[in-house]
Structure formats: C-alpha cells, structure tokens
Write an enzyme that holds these catalytic residues in place. Structure first.
Site, PDB file in Angstrom:
ATOM      1  N   HIS A 350      75.286  11.206 -29.219  1.00  0.00           N
ATOM      2  CA  HIS A 350      74.095  10.425 -29.112  1.00  0.00           C
ATOM      3  C   HIS A 350      73.166  11.030 -27.554  1.00  0.00           C
ATOM      4  O   HIS A 350      72.142  10.563 -27.512  1.00  0.00           O
ATOM      5  CB  HIS A 350      73.889   8.833 -29.103  1.00  0.00           C
ATOM      6  CG  HIS A 350      74.372   8.504 -30.379  1.00  0.00           C
ATOM      7  ND1 HIS A 350      73.471   8.064 -31.234  1.00  0.00           N
ATOM      8  CD2 HIS A 350      75.588   8.180 -30.845  1.00  0.00           C
ATOM      9  CE1 HIS A 350      74.119   7.687 -32.457  1.00  0.00           C
ATOM     10  NE2 HIS A 350      75.428   7.621 -32.363  1.00  0.00           N
ATOM     11  N   LYS A 538      61.148   0.625 -23.945  1.00  0.00           N
ATOM     12  CA  LYS A 538      62.308   1.453 -24.246  1.00  0.00           C
ATOM     13  C   LYS A 538      63.320   1.093 -22.856  1.00  0.00           C
ATOM     14  O   LYS A 538      62.596   0.515 -21.851  1.00  0.00           O
ATOM     15  CB  LYS A 538      62.160   2.913 -24.533  1.00  0.00           C
ATOM     16  CG  LYS A 538      61.248   3.242 -23.380  1.00  0.00           C
ATOM     17  CD  LYS A 538      60.975   5.035 -23.775  1.00  0.00           C
ATOM     18  CE  LYS A 538      60.085   5.229 -24.865  1.00  0.00           C
ATOM     19  NZ  LYS A 538      60.952   5.713 -26.011  1.00  0.00           N
ATOM     20  N   ARG A 539      64.395   1.361 -22.647  1.00  0.00           N
ATOM     21  CA  ARG A 539      65.228   1.486 -21.355  1.00  0.00           C
ATOM     22  C   ARG A 539      64.529   2.190 -20.336  1.00  0.00           C
ATOM     23  O   ARG A 539      63.592   3.132 -20.753  1.00  0.00           O
ATOM     24  CB  ARG A 539      66.417   1.928 -21.734  1.00  0.00           C
ATOM     25  CG  ARG A 539      67.544   0.800 -22.459  1.00  0.00           C
ATOM     26  CD  ARG A 539      67.706  -0.460 -21.735  1.00  0.00           C
ATOM     27  NE  ARG A 539      68.475  -0.318 -20.619  1.00  0.00           N
ATOM     28  CZ  ARG A 539      69.580  -0.834 -20.483  1.00  0.00           C
ATOM     29  NH1 ARG A 539      70.175  -1.582 -21.305  1.00  0.00           N
ATOM     30  NH2 ARG A 539      70.304  -0.581 -19.443  1.00  0.00           N
ATOM     31  N   LYS A 544      62.992   9.197 -19.434  1.00  0.00           N
ATOM     32  CA  LYS A 544      62.327   8.608 -20.275  1.00  0.00           C
ATOM     33  C   LYS A 544      60.748   8.771 -19.877  1.00  0.00           C
ATOM     34  O   LYS A 544      59.531   8.575 -20.348  1.00  0.00           O
ATOM     35  CB  LYS A 544      62.419   7.336 -20.915  1.00  0.00           C
ATOM     36  CG  LYS A 544      63.720   7.426 -21.789  1.00  0.00           C
ATOM     37  CD  LYS A 544      64.286   5.960 -22.179  1.00  0.00           C
ATOM     38  CE  LYS A 544      65.595   5.659 -22.859  1.00  0.00           C
ATOM     39  NZ  LYS A 544      65.387   6.335 -24.208  1.00  0.00           N
ATOM     40  N   THR A 646      64.192   5.993 -31.508  1.00  0.00           N
ATOM     41  CA  THR A 646      63.980   5.256 -32.866  1.00  0.00           C
ATOM     42  C   THR A 646      62.932   4.227 -32.873  1.00  0.00           C
ATOM     43  O   THR A 646      62.116   4.236 -33.706  1.00  0.00           O
ATOM     44  CB  THR A 646      65.416   4.340 -33.246  1.00  0.00           C
ATOM     45  OG1 THR A 646      65.903   3.873 -31.992  1.00  0.00           O
ATOM     46  CG2 THR A 646      66.514   5.483 -34.040  1.00  0.00           C
ATOM     47  N   LYS A 650      59.604   3.137 -35.346  1.00  0.00           N
ATOM     48  CA  LYS A 650      59.201   1.759 -35.625  1.00  0.00           C
ATOM     49  C   LYS A 650      57.740   1.649 -35.398  1.00  0.00           C
ATOM     50  O   LYS A 650      57.024   0.943 -36.002  1.00  0.00           O
ATOM     51  CB  LYS A 650      60.140   0.824 -34.666  1.00  0.00           C
ATOM     52  CG  LYS A 650      61.677   0.815 -35.177  1.00  0.00           C
ATOM     53  CD  LYS A 650      62.385   0.201 -34.066  1.00  0.00           C
ATOM     54  CE  LYS A 650      63.839   0.568 -34.313  1.00  0.00           C
ATOM     55  NZ  LYS A 650      64.815   0.420 -32.922  1.00  0.00           N
TER      56      LYS A 650
HETATM   57  C1  NBG Z   1      70.870   7.043 -27.727  1.00  0.00           C
HETATM   58  C2  NBG Z   1      69.527   8.191 -27.521  1.00  0.00           C
HETATM   59  C3  NBG Z   1      68.491   8.165 -28.238  1.00  0.00           C
HETATM   60  C4  NBG Z   1      68.908   7.916 -29.671  1.00  0.00           C
HETATM   61  C5  NBG Z   1      69.895   6.803 -29.680  1.00  0.00           C
HETATM   62  C6  NBG Z   1      70.423   6.562 -31.136  1.00  0.00           C
HETATM   63  C7  NBG Z   1      72.608   6.937 -26.178  1.00  0.00           C
HETATM   64  C8  NBG Z   1      73.874   7.321 -25.431  1.00  0.00           C
HETATM   65  N1  NBG Z   1      71.998   7.507 -26.855  1.00  0.00           N
HETATM   66  O1  NBG Z   1      67.668   9.147 -27.893  1.00  0.00           O
HETATM   67  O2  NBG Z   1      69.284   8.213 -26.081  1.00  0.00           O
HETATM   68  O3  NBG Z   1      67.720   7.600 -30.561  1.00  0.00           O
HETATM   69  O4  NBG Z   1      70.926   7.073 -29.071  1.00  0.00           O
HETATM   70  O5  NBG Z   1      70.852   7.910 -31.594  1.00  0.00           O
HETATM   71  O6  NBG Z   1      72.267   5.501 -25.870  1.00  0.00           O
END
Ligand code: NBG
Length: 798
Positions: A350, A538-539, A544, A646, A650
């Site tokens: 991920h 988002k985080r 980001k 994601t 949404k």
């Molecule tokens: C996160 C990514 C996102 C991705 C999500 C789900 C982790 C390690 N990865 O870009 O930063 O959408 O995983 O796949 O949190």
C-alpha cells in the site's frame, strides 16, 4: 420484516435487557436494544448462510492490523433493507432514529485509507456473497480523538467500547495461546527433528466477533477482533507473596491489545507493535487451521479451501508462523509446508514511502519470537541459495533482496519471497512497484505481480451518506445502480437536461447548508453555502501537501488584498486531518492552517471572500457529512507517492471535481472523466524524477517568483503574531534532510493556475453541474464490488 414484527422483537429484546418495554426506555437504552436486536438478527442470518455454503467452497481470510469500521447502526439497517421501517417504529415509540445514530460510536480501529479500505472490502465481499473473514485486534482505544487547543493538536483516548461493545460477541471458548520470548531447543529423537520453546510468556487471545452485513444479500460475514488476556494469575508469584507482581504481569499481557498505533504511512519499530502483529497472526492462523481440520481433516488441502491475504506487511509474520504451525504442530516437512504457504498467502503493498516499509531489528525479533526467528533465518538461507543461482556473484542484488540483512528483518521481502501474488493498489502504483521498489523480484517472477485498483463501499459513501442525491438518482436512472455501480453511467444521458442539472445543484447546496450548520456549531464560524467548498480531508502528511494548499490560500489572500475591486469567487477551504502523535512537522502544519483560518477571519477586507475552516477529529462519521458537500476535492500529493487514494473516489461519486496531480488513482479518475472534467496540475512522476536527477533547488523557484517569495516570507514574518520557521526551513533549507522533499515549491505556480481556472469555471454553474454529473456517472468503476471481485477471481481464486 413488517413494522409490527419489528416492534414485537424490539420489545422482547427490551424486556430481556431492561425488564421494560421499548417506550419506557431512555435513549441510550433504546440504542442498545436496537443494536442488540440487529446483532441477533445478523447472527441468525449468518447461521443460515454458513449452513448453505457448499462443502468445497473457498474462503478468504483478510488479515489486517486495521479496520476503520466507522459506525454500524445505520449501515446494518440500510443493508438489511429495514431502515425506513425501524425509523417509523422508533418514532411511534418516542425515539428519533437520527439521535440513535449519533449515539453510535465510530469503531476507529485504523488510521486512514488502508484501514478504511479493509472495511470497505469486507462490506463488499459480503454484498457479493463471498465467504470472507476479517481478522484484526480489538484495540481498547482506537485512533485518538483530536482536539485543537490553542491551535495545536492534542490527543485524547478514544474509549469506543463504552458503547461500541454492543456490536461484539465474545467467544471465550475459541481462545488460543500465543507465546512470546523464551528459548528454543531443537533435537533429533531418532525419528524426526523436534522443537520446543521453553520459558516463554504465554498470552491468551480471545476473539470477539463483529457481524458484517451486505446490501440486499444472503451473506453475513464477520470481523474477528482478538483481545489479549493473561492465562490466569501467576500463582507461584502469588503464593510467594508477590501479589503486585502477579497483577503486573496481567496488565503487561493485556497491554498488547490496549491501543492502536496512530501512525499512518510510517513505522515505529517498537516491541509492543511486534507483539500486536504476532498476536493477530498467530491466533488467526491457529483458528483458521483448526476450522480447516474440523471441516476437511487434512491440512494438505488448505490452499484449496483457504486464501489468506496479508494487508500491507503488518501481518507478514503469517509466512513464518504458518510454517511453524505446519511443521511444529502438524508434522509437515519444510518443502511441503513451504508449498502450502506459497499457495495460500497473497500480499498487497500500500505504499512506496521508505519510512513505511517495515523492518524489524534482528535482535528484537529474535528476543520476542525465537522460533519464528529461526524459521525466518532458514527462509532467508534458502532464498539466498536460489538468488545466488540466479545471479551468481551479484552480492549487492542478493543482499538487497534478502529477508535478513544489515541487522534487520525486512517484512516486504519476506512476503515477496513467499506469496503467490503481489499487488499494488492503482495502475500507476503497481507500475512503480514493478519498475523500482520491487523490480528485482518482478524480473524474477513477473507473473506474480498484478494490479487491483482500490475501490470504495459506495453504498455507505453515496447511498447512506447522501440520501437526497441517491433518491434523485433512483428517480432519474432507476434503482439498478444500488446493486451495480456501473449503472451510474446512464446518468450521462442527462448531461444536457437542465432540470436534472439544477436539481443536482439544489441537492449540493442543501448538503453544503448542512455542513455549514455543523461548522457553525463546531467552529463558531459562519460560512456561506454559496461559496465554493474546496475540501482536503485525509491524514496530515507532508507528501499529501496540505502545505501546498495553504501556500496557495495565502497567495489568494494577497491577491484579494491587492485587487480589492476585482471579482473573486468566494471560497471556503475546509480541512480535516489527524497528525500522527509523534509527527511534529505535521502538527506544525495543522497549527499553520488554524493560524491562517483565524488570520483570514480577522480581516474584514477578505473575510467574505476567503475562509479557512479546520474541522477537528476527522473520522469516518464526519467524512460522511463533509463529502456530500464538496465542490472541489483536493488530491494534490507529489506524483509517485500516493499509492492510490480512496477519498478521491468518495468525493467524485458525490459530484465533487478533482483538483489533482497525476498520482495514484487520480490517473484512472482522469481516464474515466477526461481532463476537461477535472483540474489537473503539477509534475508527472517522470518530471519529478527528472528534476531530482538534475538537482532540485527550491530557492531558485522562490527567487524567480515574487508571489511565491512573498507567501513563503509570511511563514517567518508571522501570521497573527505566530511564526513558522521550521516549516519555512523545511521548504528552503536542508535542515530537515533535504529542502522541500515533496516539491511543493516546484508545483506551486501550476497549482495556482489550476486554482484560478477552477474559480473561473465555478462562475458557469451549468457547466460546473455538467462536470459534476460526469464525475458521478463515471465513478462506478471505483466500486469496491469491482475491486473485490478482481481479488476473488484473479488472486484468491474463489
Ligand atoms: C495507504 C496509501 C493510500 C491508499 C491506501 C489504501 C498506507 C500504508 N497506505 O494511497 O497511502 O489509498 O493505503 O490502499 O496507509
């Protein structure tokens, strides 16, 4: 269920729990009664479902340290198709369903996208009637509650179980022992090798089941959450009079499932985290094997009936632990055990962020998991043998691909060494894995690599979160999209239909009004629903680039100040973001956002044109209110770093237009809607790489652009008396490693251009609504249904 059946069942449950009928209860009691009844209904339904599963069916076990479940009450009512009926019955009995929803706590057992994806997938697997079980940890405290105090993020414990416990069904009878530490001895007993672990610390893993409903279907799956308990008092210590010590041991064991690590895209090599991971892996695998033996007798057939998925490397211990169970507990030899592991395990990556790639120091790994360490070493030894055969003499490559190297155990390589399939989460991300991060493994076995672009449980994010839009869609294109998201595409036919376009506008405005009311309540700020709602949720992470957003806002501010008479499309920038508790730069950026928010509010000359709102404690349930109200969705990571995203999906399906770089799934969003229906800007991955190669000097960009220079100056000269020297230094000096690591400065000018274009576009409301309509219509492909079916077909072979 008819209304009278519902009432009867609710009353029965109410009498059972409180010896009173429903109408006599308090709101909290009524909440508990409704949840308990739903749990009972799901439990019965699950029984029926599993009884009907064919003998030879295959099940997937999704192992994840995180499931960001969010709330369950509305989701379960919706999925069971009884929301309206329950609402009516509750109303007759004196309760407001919405108020009960507000009592339902977010199960925040995850940090961000990775955890939410796991929950979306479990929902969709259920809706698609695929037998699936999620495994994770029953953290007593989920992701912290965020409060902004004097402009600074402060964390508070999230005691979700207080009310959330109602969704969990403990199953003490299915507990397993998990062993930590101690010594391993191996000997030959004349017939075979034997292994024993002694002097270990034993912890009992107790499972709690959470039922997962799917929309309009027969299936009910479950999420199993493990809780750590001490096997009992240490009686010997107790009888030696060491009363306190024996209690202490108890808390030591139970601390394993106490709290979720609050870091996203970042690892901390802490002992407790390793113990959490092993608790999850060992208990889950023991339960999977026990079930398989009960049903099929022989573990040699495991890969025919069981797929075990490793969600990021956090559960990578599945590889050596499955080996250990097969060999030590079930008498398999190495080769046969390895072949079973290879055919059973698959892995999703991920992230490509180096600080998120898990590595454990070898001594800690050995100290906590001596038997697992011995097996991991043997995996590594055999792997190196193979690699040296493939690349004779290439020590560098073999060392890079090894599982153990430089005093560390590398969890990604452990997965790559074993799993039958490895996938990335967007087309671009998978290409990056193949070309760079995992290139050597890719060359060795290209057929093992595949892509599954992420998807979202759109019934939560559209149908439940945005009932007005959903109802309108049903009236306009029929109800097929409720079951098949691709049917959304028929909305395209209405692109020129002015009645449809204006209705879309009306619904958006209503959702914005609702969000504005929440902002007024939470932040005490009045924002106009007629302004452009520009949203980044988002985080908080440097990659980001929330900071890029802020720099652009400051530039807008300067523009308004210097062009007071000019027309300016009023904007409301809305942020929601948690920073990992130990991530200081991220916290400073939150502080900057809050300072800018106050600063703009304090200036009457800009106040009506430009506002910034930071909504605290961003979480699933808050996202469900923000997302339907978005005009613009900010997806502005530096190209190459956001694996997928994601939130972008949404927001899109709710009609927001993406302002984004060509990163992660933005690339595929662009393929769907076309460049003309989003606002693209910034460097591509190739351009980013070329700039690094050439030598990146942000100072040169700043020197050449007076606007940028003025904005960066504001960070050090002060915003309402607050200065941000560290943030400025992170952009312009290499005090934090390298200057402007995420190239916000390099993308600034093009971002400004795109933002100006968006403002211009917002003036033509018909055109804007058409773009919005195209986004909704083209979002079907990002359904989690599509994604999980790709997994079940191509990876898990169900
Ligand atoms: C996160 C990514 C996102 C991705 C999500 C789900 C982790 C390690 N990865 O870009 O930063 O959408 O995983 O796949 O949190």
């Amino acid at each position: 269920m008819t209304k009278s059946e519902i009432l009867q069942k609710l009353n029965e449950t109410s009498v059972r729990l409180y010896a009173q009928t429903l109408s006599e209860l308090t709101e909290k009691q009524a909440y508990k009664v409704v949840c308990t009844l739903l749990r009972d209904i799901l439990s019965a339904k699950r029984k029926a479902y599993t009884a009907e599963l064919p003998e030879d069916s295959k099940e997937v076990y999704y192992m994840s340290m995180e499931f960001l479940v969010g709330t369950s009450l509305r989701n379960n009512l919706y999925n069971l198709g009884v929301e309206k009926e329950f609402r009516a019955v509750l109303k007759e009995q004196g309760f407001d369903a919405d108020r009960l929803y507000d009592l339902d706590p977010d199960a925040g057992l995850g940090n961000g996208g990775l955890g939410r994806l796991a929950s979306c997938y479990l929902d969709s697997l259920t809706g698609c009637e695929k037998p699936a079980t999620g495994f994770s940890i029953r953290y007593e405290f989920g992701i912290f509650r965020q409060k902004i105090i004097d402009g600074w993020q402060t964390e508070f414990p999230d005691n979700w179980l207080e009310r959330g416990e109602v969704w969990l069904q403990p199953r003490n009878d299915e507990s397993y022992e998990v062993r930590f530490g101690g010594k391993v001895s191996e000997w030959y007993d004349g017939e075979q090798f034997r292994v024993a672990q002694t002097d270990y610390q034993s912890v009992i893993a107790v499972p709690y089941d959470m039922y997962i409903s799917g929309y309009n279907c027969k299936a009910v799956n479950k999420l199993v959450l493990w809780s750590a308990k001490l096997p009992g008092f240490d009686m010997s210590a107790f009888s030696r009079g060491e009363y306190v010590r024996s209690l202490e041991q108890n808390t030591m064991a139970e601390v394993i499932s106490k709290v979720l690590y609050p870091a996203d895209n970042h690892v901390e090599g802490k002992r407790l985290r390793l113990k959490q991971q092993y608790l999850l892996v060992s208990a889950s695998l023991q339960s999977i094997l026990a079930k398989h033996i009960r049903k099929h007798g022989d573990l040699a057939t495991l890969p025919d009936h069981v797929s075990i998925h490793i969600n990021d490397t956090h559960p990578a211990l599945c590889v050596p632990e499955l080996m250990r169970l097969l060999m030590d507990d079930h008498g398999f030899g190495w080769d046969e055990a390895w072949s079973i592991c290879q055919r059973t395990l698959s892995y999703t990556n991920h992230t490509v962020m180096s600080e998120a790639l898990e590595r454990w120091s070898e001594w800690l790994y050995e100290e906590q998991l001596p038997r697992i360490y011995a097996i991991t070493r043997e995996i590594d030894r055999r792997l190196k043998e193979l690699l040296y055969a493939a690349y004779p003499g290439d020590f560098g490559k073999v060392n890079y691909m090894a599982v153990i190297g430089d005093g560390e155990v590398r969890m990604a390589n452990l997965c790559l060494a074993c799993c039958h399939t490895v996938n990335g989460v967007s087309a671009l991300h998978t290409e990056i894995l193949k070309d760079t991060l995992f290139h050597d493994y890719y060359v060795l076995g290209p057929q093992r690599f595949t892509n599954v672009t992420n998807g979202i449980a759109y019934r939560r994010w559209l149908c439940q979160a945005n009932p007005a839009l959903t109802e309108f869609l049903c009236d306009t294109i029929g109800t097929e999209f409720l079951k098949d998201a691709n049917a959304l595409e028929s909305l395209l036919k209405f692109k020129e239909d002015s009645a449809v376009l204006s209705e879309l506008q009306r619904i958006k405005r209503e959702n914005k009004r609702r969000l504005a009311a929440l902002i007024a309540e939470k932040n005490g700020v009045a924002v106009s629903p007629d302004s452009l709602f520009d949203i980044q949720i988002k985080r908080l992470h440097e990659y980001k680039r929330q900071l890029l957003n802020v720099l652009q806002i400051l530039a807008m501010y300067r523009y308004i100040k210097t062009h007071p008479a000019e027309d300016f499309v009023p904007r409301t920038f809305i942020f929601g973001a948690k920073a990992s508790a130990g991530y200081d730069m991220a916290k400073q950026i939150i502080s900057l956002i809050c300072a800018v928010s106050e600063f703009l509010a304090s200036d009457p000359a800009v106040n009506d044109k430009l506002k910034v709102v930071f909504l605290e404690d961003y979480r699933v349930s808050l996202a469900e209110i923000i997302i339907p109200a978005a005009d613009i969705s900010q997806q502005i990571s530096i190209a190459g770093k956001e694996a997928s995203g994601t939130g972008n999906m949404k927001l899109m399906i709710n009609g927001a237009l993406t302002m984004g770089t060509l990163d992660g799934a933005n690339v595929e969003i662009c393929q769907q809607v076309g460049k003309e229906n989003m606002f693209l800007f910034g460097m591509t991955v190739e351009e980013v790489n070329a700039l690094w190669a050439k030598g990146y000097h942000p100072q040169e960009f700043v020197a050449a652009d007076p606007e940028l220079s003025a904005v960066v100056d504001m960070l050090t000269s002060g915003i309402l008396g607050k200065t941000f020297p560290d943030i400025a230094a992170s952009l312009l000096t290499d005090r934090f490693g390298v200057a402007d690591r995420y190239m916000a400065i390099a993308d600034f000018a093009d971002y400004r251009r795109a933002q100006a274009e968006a403002g211009e576009a917002f003036l033509n409301r018909t055109k804007w609504s058409q773009m919005s309509l195209v986004n909704i219509a083209k979002a079907g492909i990002f359904s989690a249904d599509r994604a999980v079916l790709e997994y079940t077909d191509r990876i898990w072979k169900m």
